[in-house]
Design a protein around this motif. Structure first.
Motif, PDB file in Angstrom:
ATOM      1  N   ILE C  64       0.849  -1.199   0.000  1.00  0.00           N
ATOM      2  CA  ILE C  64       0.000   0.000   0.000  1.00  0.00           C
ATOM      3  C   ILE C  64       0.882   1.246   0.000  1.00  0.00           C
ATOM      4  O   ILE C  64       0.644   2.200  -0.720  1.00  0.00           O
ATOM      5  CB  ILE C  64      -0.932   0.022   1.234  1.00  0.00           C
ATOM      6  N   PRO C  68       2.304   3.331  -6.687  1.00  0.00           N
ATOM      7  CA  PRO C  68       2.376   4.696  -7.248  1.00  0.00           C
ATOM      8  C   PRO C  68       1.017   5.238  -7.665  1.00  0.00           C
ATOM      9  O   PRO C  68       0.828   6.445  -7.694  1.00  0.00           O
ATOM     10  CB  PRO C  68       3.299   4.523  -8.451  1.00  0.00           C
ATOM     11  N   THR C  69       0.083   4.345  -7.972  1.00  0.00           N
ATOM     12  CA  THR C  69      -1.228   4.872  -8.353  1.00  0.00           C
ATOM     13  C   THR C  69      -2.202   4.853  -7.179  1.00  0.00           C
ATOM     14  O   THR C  69      -3.370   5.191  -7.342  1.00  0.00           O
ATOM     15  CB  THR C  69      -1.828   4.055  -9.520  1.00  0.00           C
ATOM     16  N   ASN C  70      -1.688   4.390  -6.041  1.00  0.00           N
ATOM     17  CA  ASN C  70      -2.489   4.461  -4.821  1.00  0.00           C
ATOM     18  C   ASN C  70      -3.816   3.722  -4.945  1.00  0.00           C
ATOM     19  O   ASN C  70      -4.867   4.240  -4.582  1.00  0.00           O
ATOM     20  CB  ASN C  70      -2.730   5.943  -4.460  1.00  0.00           C
ATOM     21  N   VAL C  71      -3.761   2.509  -5.491  1.00  0.00           N
ATOM     22  CA  VAL C  71      -5.018   1.765  -5.640  1.00  0.00           C
ATOM     23  C   VAL C  71      -5.129   0.580  -4.688  1.00  0.00           C
ATOM     24  O   VAL C  71      -6.129  -0.122  -4.697  1.00  0.00           O
ATOM     25  CB  VAL C  71      -5.223   1.248  -7.081  1.00  0.00           C
TER      26      VAL C  71
END
Lengths: 972, 75, 201
Positions: C64, C68-71
Motif C-alpha cells: 500500500i 504509485p497509483t495508490n489503488v
C-alpha cells in the motif's frame, strides 16, 4: 477501461465467445457460463450454504427433494456427493446452477472429513469442465482414433466379443472392472461378467490390497480396516509402515495429527523419509522388502520383556507358539543385517507400542505390493494380537485402502475368485446368488464353458498380459489365450511389466476401453496397433448416483450432481446396453427397475441395485444399508459424533455413520453398523463382536473356538461357539423364535444363505450372539504357503548373500490359471545387482491418483506437478555424474529405460531410487502425444514407472511386486 | 566567529529529524473513499446477502471460524 | 471490529496443496497465477516443515505504501484489496511484498489484460458491487460478503490453515499449543528464543 458495472461485458474473449458458443454447442457454452458464474448469490444459495447446520431443512437444500436436473433459471441447488479419489470419503457440497456445477463448498458437518480436502478433493469440480475427457465413442482406424456413434460402438464391440466367445469360449475375454465404480456398478459388473460366462475379471484391489484382504481375513475373519480414521483419535501410539498417509490419504492426517496433539506417539518406518515421516515423533529407515524381519524384531523384544498380553492371547489367539519359535530366531543382530534398522531403534519402537496402549498400526502398498505381501500383513496382525490391540477402540489394524470405493468393489465387485460378499465360487455360492438374482442356476451354468471353469478362479489383472502372451498349453483354461480385454475404469500403467504389456496389446484381437479418461490405454494401444481398439466414454461418479464404501467400511450415498457430459453414459447404463446386445438383459435386471435417461437409454436404477445387494450379501453385513437409511445419514451428518461416529439423537439415533459393514440383518432390524470390528466390549446389536469362526471348530485336536469369558458383551453364551445355522438353532432350542415364514426360509440354511435373515435376527437380537460364531484369531494360517510368515528376499534383491539365506518360494505351475515363477527366476537374477545396484521403488504424490490420467487432466492439479521425476540420493547422483534437475535414464533389468528429471534429495537413502507411479504418456524417452485420441490427452505426460518394473507376484493373491526391484541411473 | 557551542546546530538538526518521525503521516490508511485513487468498495455486509445487517454477518462469520476448530466437535 | 487474518500451523501443514487448488477452484484462477502456494523448508530431511503462503493482509502493508497509483487499500476488516482498473502493472508492490504475493498474469487472462496485479483477496472480492459479474471476473468470488471465510482455509486438509478474525484464530491456536504441551521442541522456538535454552535442555 472498466468504469461502470454495465460496461463489464467489454471483455473481448466473451464478445467472441457468445456467437461461437452458439455454433460449437454445449462445451463452449459451459465454459462461458463458468466464467460468469461469479454472480448469483441469490436467495437460494444463501438458504443452503450459509447456516450449514440448517442443510436439510431448507427446501432447496434438501438433497432428496432436489430434482435430478438442476434448478430453474438461475436457481442454485446443492447436491451432496463424495470425493472420488481416495478412501477417506470426504463429503462435498456441489452447487449446481442451470445444470452446471458452479461451485464446491466444504461440508463441515461430515464426521469423516469435517469439511477438509486435499488438493484432489478441493478440485473435483473440474470434472464438470472435463475438457480433456473422451467426448464420444471412438474407434482405431489405420492407427488413428475416429469418432463413431454409440450404436455402432455397441454393435461392433458386441459382435466382436460374441464372435470370440463363439470361437474360443467365454474365458477368452478378460474384463477389468474398477474400484472407481460405485458399489452398485461394481456389483452389477460381477453379475454381468458372470452372465457373459467367465470368472476372468478383476479390478484394482488385486494390485492394491489383495494381500491384505486375504491375509487379514484368514487371520480373524474379515479383510478390512478394523477400526476407522476417526477412531485413531483414541490411539496412544501409531505405527505407520509402508504408508505415506500425508500424501495418499491427506485428510486422515486431520485425525492423526489431532491424536498426536492429544498425546499419541507417531512412528513411521519407511525406506523414504516421507511427508508422513516429517510429522512423526520417531522415524526409522528400513530396507525395502524387509518388513517381516523388522516386525519379528519388535516381537523379539516384546516377548523378551514380557510385554505381550497373555490373557488376551490365551482367550483369543490360536497358534502363537509356532510364531514365537520363528520370532526368537530373529535376534537383533540378524534384524539389523537384513533390515538396516539398529537394535535400539527396533527396541524403542516396540516399547513405545507396548507401553502406550491402545496402539494402532497403519499399512498400505508398502507392505502389500511384495512377493511376501500376505506374510507382511499377517505379521502385522500377529503384532497387534500379541499386544491385545485388536477389537479395541484406539487399536486395531488400520489398513488405509486406496481408491474411493476399492473396499466396496472388493466386497461386492468383479473379483475373479468370488461372487459378491466373499461367497467364493462353490456351487452352493452360485445357488445362493442365483436365488437372489431370480435366475435359474442351470441357465447361468450354461453360460459358462463348463462347471469346472465356473468354480475356478479366473486370471488376475496383474497377469492378464501373461494370459495373452503365455504358451496356450501352459494356461490352465481350455480356451487357451485371452483374445480380448475390456478395460472398464482401470489404468494400464498401474500394472507392472509395461514393456511386455504393449506386446500383449499388440497381440490382442480386440481391446475395449470404457472410461471418462481412457487415454493411457488408448495411446499405448495406438502405438502398436492399427485397428481393433474401441474407446467408450463413461460418466464419472458425479454424473450418476450410488454408494461408495470408505476405508472404514462406511457407505455413503452420492447424489447425481450433473447430467453426464458430452456423450458419456453411466457404467450401469453401458452394462445394460451390452447385456441387451449379448441377450441376457432381462436376467441382468430381473429385480431392478429401469429408468429412461434423457436420450432414451435404459438405466438400471442404483437404488434398486443396492436393494438387491442388501438382499444377498449376508456374510459381511451389506444387508442393513438400505438406500433410505444411507440417504438419511447423508442429510443428518451433523448428528454424528466425530470420535465414535455414532449419532446422538436425531433421526439416525444410535447408528454409526454410513452403517459401517457389517450392518447385519435386514434394514428393519436397525443394526447400527460396526465401528470397530471384533470389539467384545459392546453388545452385537450395538456394533460389538468377536473373531469369526470361519475355519472349523478344531485343528489337529486343538479347539479353534475362543475361551470362556471372551464373548461379546451381553452374549447369552459367554464362551466360544460355532457359526449359526438351522441345526445349531434347533440344538439351542431357539428355532421356535422364528416366524413360520422365516422357518421356511431358514430350513437347511445357515446365517449366510438364509434370505429371510431370521437366523441372524434370533441369534443377535434375542440372544446377543454373533451369527458368525466366536473363535480365536489364527496366528498360524495353515492353508497358506507360509503358515508362519517367513522372510523371503525379493526376486530382484540387492543382496545375493541374503538370497541364499532367505530364498523365495518354489515355482508354481498352476496358479490363478497361470504358471508363476519364483525360485528359478530369483536364481537366474541372483547377481544382477552388480549391473543394477540400486533399489527401485514407487509411490504416490498428493496431487495425483492411481494411473493419473484423470488428475493429470485437471489443470489445477497438473500445474502443481508438471514433470515425472526420480528421487535419487546425492551420493548416487554424484557417483553417476548428474545433478539436480538433469534428465536421467532409469533402467531396470527388463532393459526398459525411463527418461525422467532427477530430484536429488536425501529423502531417499543411498542405494534407493523412488519414482511416483501416476505418470504415463511417455514411452522410453518419447512423448506419445500423437497416439492419443484428439483432445483427450492429459495436460501433463511423463514416463510410467511400470514400463520398467519387473516380474514378481505374491504367493497367495498374485499381487504384483512394485516396491522392491532394481535399477541403474545415468545422465541422459 | 566561532560558535560557542559547536554541537548545538547538529543537535538541533538531529532533534528536528527525530521529532519529524512523530509527525509523519501514516502511509497505510484505513479505507475511506476519496483518500485513495481507486474505485469505491462496498462493505461485506452491504448488498444482496445481508442487506446491511452487520450483526448477522458477524454471527455468520463467527460460525465459520468455529467450523475450523475441530476441538469444537471432538473432545 | 473483526480483523481478518490467515494463520498457518506448521505443526499441521502437510504440503497437500489443498489450499492451492481450493483457491483455483473458487476463483477460476488461470494456469500460472498462484494466489496461494505452499513453501517447504528442509525438504526430505528431519525438520521438514511446510507453510501455506498467500497475501498476509499485513496491518502495515508495504504494498500500500509503495503503490504509485495508490489503488491498494485496507478494508475496515483488515483485508488488503486493490482496484485493478487503476493498476498500471508496474510490479512495485511485488518488490515490496515480503511474501511474493502479488502475481502478474501475462496478456489477456481472466484477471485482466496488460499484466495487472492479481493477488489473494481473502475471498473478499474487490471494488465492484458485491457478487456482481464484474467483481467475479476481476477479483474472484466474494465469500466474505456471503458470510463465509476463504475457501483455502475452510478446506484445509488438517485445519492447519485458519482464516478469520485474528482474536478467534488466536484462541484456536492457543488451545492446540496448550494441548501439544511443547516447549522448546516446538518448531520455531529456538529461532525465537535462542540457543542457550537448547543447551540447558
Amino acid at each position: 477501461m472498466l468504469i461502470k458495472k454495465n460496461a463489464a461485458p467489454g471483455n473481448a474473449f466473451r464478445q467472441l465467445a457468445s456467437p461461437v458458443a452458439r455454433h460449437l454447442g454445449e462445451t463452449m457454452d459451459r465454459r462461458a457460463f463458468l466464467r460468469r458464474s461469479g454472480l448469483g448469490a441469490g436467495a437460494g444459495v444463501l438458504a443452503t450454504q450459509l447456516p450449514y447446520n440448517l442443510i436439510g431443512s431448507a427446501d432447496a437444500a434438501s438433497p432428496a427433494a432436489a430434482p435430478a436436473t438442476g434448478g430453474g433459471e438461475g436457481e442454485e441447488v446443492v447436491r451432496r456427493t463424495v470425493c472420488t479419489h481416495c478412501s477417506v470419503g470426504c463429503a462435498i457440497d456441489a452447487v449446481v446452477r442451470n445444470g452446471v456445477w458452479v461451485r464446491q463448498e466444504p461440508v463441515f458437518d461430515s464426521p469423516l472429513n469435517l469439511g477438509a480436502h486435499c488438493a484432489k478433493g478441493a478440485s473435483v469440480r473440474e470434472h464438470g469442465h472435463g475438457e480433456h475427457r473422451l467426448k464420444y465413442p471412438m474407434k482405431l482406424v489405420d492407427g488413428k482414433y475416429q469418432k463413431i456413434s454409440w450404436e455402432q460402438a455397441i454393435n461392433e464391440v458386441g459382435d466382436r466379443l460374441l464372435k470370440i466367445r463363439e470361437e474360443s469360449g467365454p474365458d477368452a475375454v478378460y474384463w477389468i472392472g474398477s474400484s472407481k465404480h460405485s458399489n452398485e456398478q461394481a456389483y452389477l459388473m460381477r453379475k454381468f461378467v458372470s452372465f457373459f460366462g467367465t470368472n476372468n475379471m478383476d479390478h484394482q484391489a488385486r494390485i492394491c490390497h489383495s494381500t491384505t484382504v486375504a491375509g487379514v481375513a484368514n487371520t480373524w475373519g474379515y479383510g478390512a480396516m478394523t477400526n476407522s480414521y476417526n477412531d485413531m483419535q483414541n490411539a496412544r501410539a501409531m505405527l505407520f509402515i509402508g504408508s505415506n498417509a500425508a500424501e495418499a490419504h491427506p485428510v486422515s492426517l486431520l485425525h492423526i495429527l489431532h491424536a498426536k496433539e492429544t498425546g499419541a506417539k507417531m512412528i513411521v518406518v519407511d525406506p523414504r523419509f516421507t511427508r508422513t515421516a516429517a510429522k512423526a515423533d520417531y522415524y526409522a529407515r528400513i530396507r525395502s522388502g524387509t518388513d517381516i524381519p523388522f516386525i519379528w524384531g519388535m516381537l523379539y523384544h516384546i516377548f523378551e520383556n514380557g510385554w505381550e498380553d497373555r490373557e488376551y492371547i490365551r482367550q483369543r489367539v490360536y497358534g502363537l507358539d509356532k510364531v514365537r519359535e520363528e520370532v526368537m530366531k530373529w535376534t537383533p543382530d540378524k534384524v539389523q543385517e537384513v533390515t538396516g534398522i539398529a537394535e535400539e531403534q527396533v527396541y524403542t519402537i516396540a516399547e513405545t507400542l507396548a507401553k502406550n496402549k491402545p496402539s494402532t498400526v497403519v499399512w498400505c502398498m508398502g507392505q502389500t505390493q511384495h512377493t511376501v505381501g500376505n506374510g507382511n500383513v499377517r505379521a502385522m496382525c500377529i503384532l497387534q494380537l500379541v499386544l491385545g490391540n485388536v477389537g479395541v477402540s484406539g487399536g486395531g489394524t488400520n489398513i488405509f485402502r486406496g481408491h474411493d470405493n476399492v473396499q466396496g468393489a472388493t466386497d461386492v465387485g468383479p473379483n475373479p475368485d468370488s461372487l459378491p460378499g466373499y461367497y467364493g465360487l462353490a456351487a452352493g455360492s452360485w445357488q445362493h446368488w442365483c436365488r437372489v438374482w431370480g435366475v435359474d442356476y442351470e441357465w447361468v451354468k450354461g453360460r459358462y464353458a463348463s462347471e469346472e471353469l465356473m468354480t475356478k478362479s479366473g486370471i488376475t489383472v496383474s497377469r492378464w498380459i501373461d494370459g495373452v502372451l503365455e504358451n496356450p498349453a501352459d494356461i490352465d483354461q481350455p480356451g487357451g489365450n485371452l483374445r480380448a480385454v475390456v478395460y472398464w475404469g482401470h489404468a494400464p500403467n498401474s500394472q507392472t511389466r509395461g514393456a511386455e504389456m504393449v506386446e500383449a496389446m499388440k497381440k490382442l484381437d480386440t481391446l475395449v476401453v470404457i472410461d471418462p479418461y481412457p487415454s493411457a490405454t488408448a495411446s499405448m494401444a495406438a502405438m502398436v496397433r492399427k485397428d481393433g481398439v474401441y474407446l467408450l466414454p463413461a460418466a464419472t461418479q458425479f454424473e450418476t448416483s450410488g454408494t461408495a464404501t470408505a476405508s472404514n467400511r462406511s457407505l455413503q450415498w452420492r447424489e447425481k450432481v450433473i447430467e453426464p457430459l458430452f456423450e458419456s453414459k453411466p457404467d450401469q447404463t453401458i452394462m445394460y446396453a451390452f447385456a441387451k446386445k449379448f441377450g441376457f438383459a432381462d436376467e441382468l435386471v430381473k429385480n431392478i427397475k429401469l429408468v429412461k435417461d434423457k436420450q432414451g437409454w435404459d438405466e438400471p436404477e442404483p437404488e434398486d441395485i443396492l436393494r438387491e445387494i442388501n438382499r444377498g450379501t449376508w456374510t459381511i453385513g451389506y444387508t442393513g444399508q438400505s438406500p433410505e437409511r444411507l440417504k438419511l445419514h447423508m442429510q443428518n451428518m451433523h448428528t454424528f459424533d466425530v470420535k465414535t461416529l455414532r449419532a446422538n439423537g436425531g433421526p439416525c439415533d444410535g447408528d454409526y455413520f454410513g452403517l459401517p459393514w457389517p450392518c447385519y440383518g435386514n434394514p428393519e432390524l436397525k443394526h447400527p453398523g460396526t465401528p470397530n470390528l471384533y470389539d467384545t466390549s459392546k453388545h452385537v446389536m450395538e456394533g460389538g463382536g468377536n473373531f469369526r469362526a470361519n475355519f472349523g471348530v478344531e485343528k489337529d485336536g486343538v479347539s479353534l473356538l475362543a475361551e470362556d469369558g471372551s464373548a461379546s458383551k451381553g452374549a447369552e453364551l459367554q464362551m466360544g461357539y460355532p457359526e449359526f445355522d438351522d441345526v445349531l438353532l434347533k440344538k439351542l432350542g431357539w428355532w421356535d423364535e422364528l416366524s413360520d415364514a422365516e422357518k421356511a426360509a431358514a430350513e437347511g440354511r445357515n446365517w449366510k444363505t438364509d434370505l429371510s435373515g431370521g437366523i441372524m435376527r434370533v441369534a443377535m437380537q434375542n440372544h446377543g450372539m454373533h451369527p458368525f460364531g466366536n473363535a480365536k484369531a489364527r496366528a498360524l494360517v495353515w492353508n497358506f504357503p507360509d503358515p508362519v510368515p517367513l522372510h523371503r528376499e525379493p526376486i530382484y534383491s540387492p543382496r545375493p548373500d541374503l538370497v541364499d539365506k532367505y530364498p523365495t518360494h518354489e515355482d508354481k505351475m498352476k496358479f490363478w490359471r497361470l504358471p508363476t515363477l519364483y525360485k528359478t527366476l530369483q536364481d537366474k537374477v541372483r547377481d544382477i545387482s552388480k549391473e543394477y545396484p540400486l533399489i527401485m521403488t514407487s509411490g504416490r504424490l498428493v496431487e495425483y491418483e492411481g494411473g493419473g490420467e484423470e488428475t493429470r487432466s485437471n489443470p489445477w492439479l497438473a500445474e502443481l506437478q508438471q514433470e515425472m521425476f526420480a528421487e535419487v540420493n546425492p551420493k548416487d547422483a554424484n557417483d553417476a555424474g548428474f545433478r539436480n534437475g538433469d534428465y536421467i535414464w532409469v533402467e531396470s533389468p527388463t532393459k526398459a529405460k525411463l527418461k525422467v528429471r532427477a530430484q536429488v534429495t536425501q529423502r531417499v537413502a543411498p542405494g534407493t531410487v523412488f519414482l511416483p507411479f501416476h505418470f504415463s504418456g511417455w514411452w522410453q524417452g518419447r512423448d506419445m502425444l500423437e497416439y492419443y485420441p484428439e483432445g483427450a490427452a492429459p495436460i501433463v505426460r511423463g514416463e510410467a514407472v511400470n514400463t520398467a518394473t519387473t516380474y514378481g507376484y505374491d504367493s497367495v493373491t498374485m499381487m504384483q511386486e512394485t516396491k522392491t526391484t532394481l535399477c541403474r541411473v545415468a545422465k541422459a | 566567529m566561532k560558535p560557542r557551542f559547536p554541537l548545538r546546530l547538529p543537535a538541533a538538526v538531529a532533534a528536528l529529524l527525530l521529532l519529524a518521525g512523530c509527525s509523519e503521516e501514516p502511509q497505510v490508511v484505513q479505507y475511506e473513499q476519496g483518500k485513495y485513487q481507486g474505485k469505491a468498495d462496498s462493505r461485506p455486509w452491504e448488498g444482496g446477502t445481508f442487506n446491511g445487517d452487520k450483526a448477522a454477518w458477524e454471527r455468520a462469520l463467527h460460525e465459520r471460524v468455529r467450523s475450523q476448530n475441530e476441538y469444537q466437535r471432538v473432545e | 471490529m473483526a480483523r481478518m487474518k490467515f494463520l498457518c500451523d506448521a505443526e499441521r501443514c502437510i504440503e497437500c496443496n489443498g489450499c492451492v487448488t481450493a483457491c483455483k477452484n473458487e476463483h477460476e484462477v488461470p494456469w500460472g497465477v498462484n494466489r496461494r502456494r505452499v513453501v517447504t523448508i528442509n525438504d526430505g530431511v528431519p525438520g521438514e516443515r511446510s507453510m501455506s503462503v498467500a497475501c498476509m493482509h499485513c496491518s502495515d502493508a508495504p504494498c500500500i505504501a509503495v503503490c504509485p497509483t495508490n489503488v491498494i487499500y485496507h478494508t475496515a476488516e483488515g483485508v488488503v484489496l486493490h482496484d485493478k482498473d487503476g493498476c498500471i502493472g508496474c510490479g512495485y508492490c511485488f518488490y515490496a511484498c515480503p511474501f511474493g504475493a502479488p502475481q502478474f498474469p501475462n496478456g489477456p487472462a481472466a484477471f485482466g489484460a496488460r499484466g495487472k496485479m492479481d493477488k489473494c483477496t481473502f475471498c473478499a472480492g474487490g471494488p465492484e458491487e458485491n457478487h456482481s459479474e464484474a467483481e467475479f471476473e476481476k477479483y474472484g468470488r466474494n465469500r466474505l460478503a456471503q458470510g463465509k471465510l476463504p475457501l483455502c482455509a475452510e478446506m484445509c486438509s488438517t485445519k492447519a490453515l485458519l482464516a478469520g478474525d485474528a482474536a478467534e484464530l488466536s484462541d484456536i491456536f492457543r488451545e492446540r499449543a496448550l494441548r501439544r504441551g511443547k516447549g522448546f521442541e516446538a518448531w520455531g522456538w529456538m529461532t525465537a528464543y535462542g540457543k542457550d535454552k537448547e543447551e540447558a535442555k
